[in-house]
Write a protein that holds these residues in place. Structure first.
Motif, PDB file in Angstrom:
ATOM      1  N   GLU A 257      -2.830  34.572  -9.653  1.00 16.76           N
ATOM      2  CA  GLU A 257      -2.802  33.119  -9.440  1.00 16.76           C
ATOM      3  C   GLU A 257      -3.042  32.379 -10.747  1.00 16.76           C
ATOM      4  O   GLU A 257      -2.326  31.420 -11.077  1.00 16.76           O
ATOM      5  N   ILE A 258      -4.061  32.872 -11.465  1.00 16.31           N
ATOM      6  CA  ILE A 258      -4.405  32.223 -12.750  1.00 16.31           C
ATOM      7  C   ILE A 258      -3.234  32.350 -13.721  1.00 16.31           C
ATOM      8  O   ILE A 258      -2.895  31.387 -14.430  1.00 16.31           O
ATOM      9  N   LEU A 259      -2.621  33.536 -13.669  1.00 20.55           N
ATOM     10  CA  LEU A 259      -1.483  33.773 -14.580  1.00 20.55           C
ATOM     11  C   LEU A 259      -0.323  32.823 -14.258  1.00 20.55           C
ATOM     12  O   LEU A 259       0.267  32.223 -15.171  1.00 20.55           O
ATOM     13  N   ASN A 260      -0.079  32.667 -12.940  1.00 24.07           N
ATOM     14  CA  ASN A 260       0.984  31.744 -12.526  1.00 24.07           C
ATOM     15  C   ASN A 260       0.671  30.311 -12.949  1.00 24.07           C
ATOM     16  O   ASN A 260       1.528  29.582 -13.463  1.00 24.07           O
ATOM     17  N   GLN A 261      -0.604  29.966 -12.709  1.00 24.94           N
ATOM     18  CA  GLN A 261      -1.074  28.620 -13.095  1.00 24.94           C
ATOM     19  C   GLN A 261      -0.890  28.402 -14.588  1.00 24.94           C
ATOM     20  O   GLN A 261      -0.422  27.346 -15.030  1.00 24.94           O
ATOM     21  N   LYS A 262      -1.274  29.499 -15.300  1.00 23.07           N
ATOM     22  CA  LYS A 262      -1.176  29.424 -16.764  1.00 23.07           C
ATOM     23  C   LYS A 262       0.288  29.234 -17.193  1.00 23.07           C
ATOM     24  O   LYS A 262       0.586  28.405 -18.080  1.00 23.07           O
ATOM     25  N   ASN A 263       1.145  30.013 -16.542  1.00 25.46           N
ATOM     26  CA  ASN A 263       2.580  29.894 -16.875  1.00 25.46           C
ATOM     27  C   ASN A 263       3.104  28.474 -16.607  1.00 25.46           C
ATOM     28  O   ASN A 263       3.828  27.912 -17.427  1.00 25.46           O
ATOM     29  N   GLU A 264       2.671  27.964 -15.430  1.00 26.65           N
ATOM     30  CA  GLU A 264       3.106  26.587 -15.097  1.00 26.65           C
ATOM     31  C   GLU A 264       2.603  25.594 -16.121  1.00 26.65           C
ATOM     32  O   GLU A 264       3.342  24.721 -16.589  1.00 26.65           O
ATOM     33  N   LEU A 265       1.301  25.774 -16.440  1.00 20.85           N
ATOM     34  CA  LEU A 265       0.691  24.860 -17.433  1.00 20.85           C
ATOM     35  C   LEU A 265       1.372  25.007 -18.791  1.00 20.85           C
ATOM     36  O   LEU A 265       1.574  24.013 -19.508  1.00 20.85           O
TER      37      LEU A 265
ATOM     38  N   LYS B 134       4.398  25.920 -19.266  1.00 23.84           N
ATOM     39  CA  LYS B 134       5.704  25.237 -19.189  1.00 23.84           C
ATOM     40  C   LYS B 134       5.531  23.729 -19.335  1.00 23.84           C
ATOM     41  O   LYS B 134       6.259  23.064 -20.097  1.00 23.84           O
ATOM     42  N   GLU B 135       4.525  23.204 -18.607  1.00 26.90           N
ATOM     43  CA  GLU B 135       4.242  21.762 -18.684  1.00 26.90           C
ATOM     44  C   GLU B 135       3.904  21.367 -20.104  1.00 26.90           C
ATOM     45  O   GLU B 135       4.360  20.337 -20.625  1.00 26.90           O
ATOM     46  N   CYS B 136       3.080  22.239 -20.694  1.00 31.66           N
ATOM     47  CA  CYS B 136       2.644  21.985 -22.084  1.00 31.66           C
ATOM     48  C   CYS B 136       3.855  21.948 -23.013  1.00 31.66           C
ATOM     49  O   CYS B 136       3.948  21.076 -23.898  1.00 31.66           O
ATOM     50  N   GLU B 137       4.733  22.907 -22.790  1.00 31.92           N
ATOM     51  CA  GLU B 137       5.930  22.952 -23.639  1.00 31.92           C
ATOM     52  C   GLU B 137       6.784  21.689 -23.463  1.00 31.92           C
ATOM     53  O   GLU B 137       7.266  21.108 -24.445  1.00 31.92           O
ATOM     54  N   ILE B 138       6.893  21.287 -22.177  1.00 32.82           N
ATOM     55  CA  ILE B 138       7.666  20.049 -21.907  1.00 32.82           C
ATOM     56  C   ILE B 138       7.021  18.852 -22.598  1.00 32.82           C
ATOM     57  O   ILE B 138       7.678  18.042 -23.264  1.00 32.82           O
ATOM     58  N   LEU B 139       5.666  18.816 -22.449  1.00 33.07           N
ATOM     59  CA  LEU B 139       4.930  17.706 -23.091  1.00 33.07           C
ATOM     60  C   LEU B 139       5.075  17.755 -24.607  1.00 33.07           C
ATOM     61  O   LEU B 139       5.236  16.714 -25.265  1.00 33.07           O
ATOM     62  N   LYS B 140       4.991  18.963 -25.121  1.00 35.81           N
ATOM     63  CA  LYS B 140       5.121  19.113 -26.576  1.00 35.81           C
ATOM     64  C   LYS B 140       6.490  18.618 -27.046  1.00 35.81           C
ATOM     65  O   LYS B 140       6.601  17.943 -28.078  1.00 35.81           O
ATOM     66  N   LYS B 141       7.477  18.992 -26.241  1.00 34.41           N
ATOM     67  CA  LYS B 141       8.834  18.546 -26.575  1.00 34.41           C
ATOM     68  C   LYS B 141       8.911  17.017 -26.573  1.00 34.41           C
ATOM     69  O   LYS B 141       9.498  16.400 -27.472  1.00 34.41           O
ATOM     70  N   LYS B 142       8.242  16.482 -25.519  1.00 31.16           N
ATOM     71  CA  LYS B 142       8.248  15.019 -25.405  1.00 31.16           C
ATOM     72  C   LYS B 142       7.540  14.376 -26.600  1.00 31.16           C
ATOM     73  O   LYS B 142       8.005  13.389 -27.180  1.00 31.16           O
TER      74      LYS B 142
END
Lengths: 235, 175
Positions: free
Chosen positions: B66-74, B76-84
């Protein structure tokens, strides 16, 4: 049914003779006076309880022997039975073979019996004398059933004559020889029990109980002979 | 001289031997059974412990997933935010940004030229100003042309008012 049979390292001799049962408890003491009679009791049977060596009243006989065992705390002791009487086949036979097998004794009476023979003495002209005795199988079964009903561990069922032969051999110990046995048996007309006299027996044993040796000579000799039969020190 | 015995029995010493054997056998069997029971019990206990530990580790593994999935999602979000953020930074650092454009327009519009309106579209800018003469309009057009991220400057209208000239310009913005 007993899980593990108890054993008492004592030997009880029981002699069955016509109208008499003799129970004795003998122990080995010393070389000079080897046997000590701890207990001795003769039961007279007057109501045909034991006729022709057939046990007609096993309950009574069991009660008599059990009372003896109870009196001297001999439960689970080893028991030696000697039987004599008309129901038992006993004979002294001459044979030309020195080492015969059972096939050499062609006696019809023995066919339905449990029997054995023992070498006694040699005769002239290469003849040999043997003592043969046998007991009918149903009679042996009776004695075994009796032993089973008693709180004892049966070791031997033999004849009175065999017990006396053992006593004779013990009396002569190292000087025993078969020829002398032949002479002595012939002297007493094949009745070995006549050979034993109180004088001969007396030095062999000591006793806690008062025994009239004159009266009890035959039974006492049988008891001693029986004990000697199982006494390993004898060999 | 042999003895005659009508029955065949076990000699007394054999009786004792049998008793000894029986006793020793029972004792050894009992000890063996106790030993086996003890070992088996210990093994069962160890197995139970191992089962409990395995169940716990299974739960931990689930939590980890679960944590790993959460981490992956985060992530991904982080990457999107970074891109932004990168895009925003990129936009902020661009020469053609709105601030720069306004600064340049302000510099161009001197005391003689008054800015009336400025419409900034996605790729082009429309500017309406009032100057004393045509020269002023050309001057503004030149100045705009000199700005690196602006090209294709065109004077699209000139209109005389009472004592001034209203002119409008269009230009394209290059990123």
């Amino acid at each position: 049914m007993r899980f593990m049979p108890s054993i008492k390292n004592e030997i009880v001799n029981v002699s069955f003779s016509p109208q008499t049962i003799v129970c004795s408890w003998i122990k080995y003491r010393s070389a000079s006076q080897p046997y000590h009679i701890n207990a001795y009791q003769r039961f007279q049977l007057k109501n045909l309880e034991l006729e022709k060596q057939i046990i007609f009243n096993p309950t009574h006989i069991t009660r008599l022997i059990t009372s003896f065992l109870k009196k001297y705390h001999l439960h689970n002791a080893f028991a030696l039975f000697s039987v004599t009487g008309t129901g038992i086949f006993e004979e002294i036979i001459t044979c030309t073979e020195a080492s015969p097998t059972q096939q050499h004794f062609n006696i019809p009476a023995l066919k339905k019996m449990v029997w054995d023979y023992v070498y006694l003495y040699p005769l002239d002209q290469a003849r040999y004398t043997f003592y043969i005795c046998g007991i009918p199988q149903e009679l042996l079964l009776q004695y075994l059933l009796l032993a089973n009903a008693l709180p004892v561990n049966i070791l031997t069922v033999t004849t009175q004559h065999m017990a006396l032969l053992n006593l004779y051999r013990k009396l002569h110990s190292s000087s025993f020889n078969h020829s002398q046995l032949g002479v002595d048996i012939a002297k007493h007309h094949n009745n070995l029990h006549d050979y034993f006299t109180p004088k001969l027996i007396e030095p062999m044993f000591s006793s806690d109980v008062a025994i009239n040796l004159e009266q009890e000579l035959l039974f006492l000799s049988t008891a001693l002979g029986l004990f000697i039969m199982r006494d390993t020190r004898y060999e | 001289m042999n003895n005659i015995n009508f029955i065949k029995t076990i000699p007394p010493h054999r009786h004792y031997e049998i008793r000894r054997w029986f006793t020793v056998t029972i004792m050894l069997s009992s000890l063996l059974i106790i030993g086996i029971v003890y070992v088996q019990t210990m093994q069962i206990l160890r197995l139970n412990e191992a089962c409990a530990a395995f169940k716990k580790s299974q739960n931990d593994a689930q939590t980890y997933t679960e944590i790993l999935n959460q981490k992956n999602e985060l992530t991904k979000e982080c990457e999107i935010l970074k891109k932004k953020i990168l895009k925003a930074e990129c936009l902020t650092n661009q020469q053609c940004n709105l601030e720069n454009l306004l600064m340049h327009v302000k510099e161009i519009c001197t005391s003689s030229v008054h800015l009336e309106s400025l419409q900034i579209h996605k790729k082009n800018v429309e500017l309406v100003a009032v100057g004393p003469d045509v020269q002023a309009a050309f001057h503004v057009a030149d100045k705009l042309n000199k700005i690196t991220y602006i090209n294709n400057v065109k004077i699209i209208s000139l209109q005389h008012t009472q004592d001034a000239l209203r002119f409008s310009l269009t230009c394209a913005i290059t990123s």
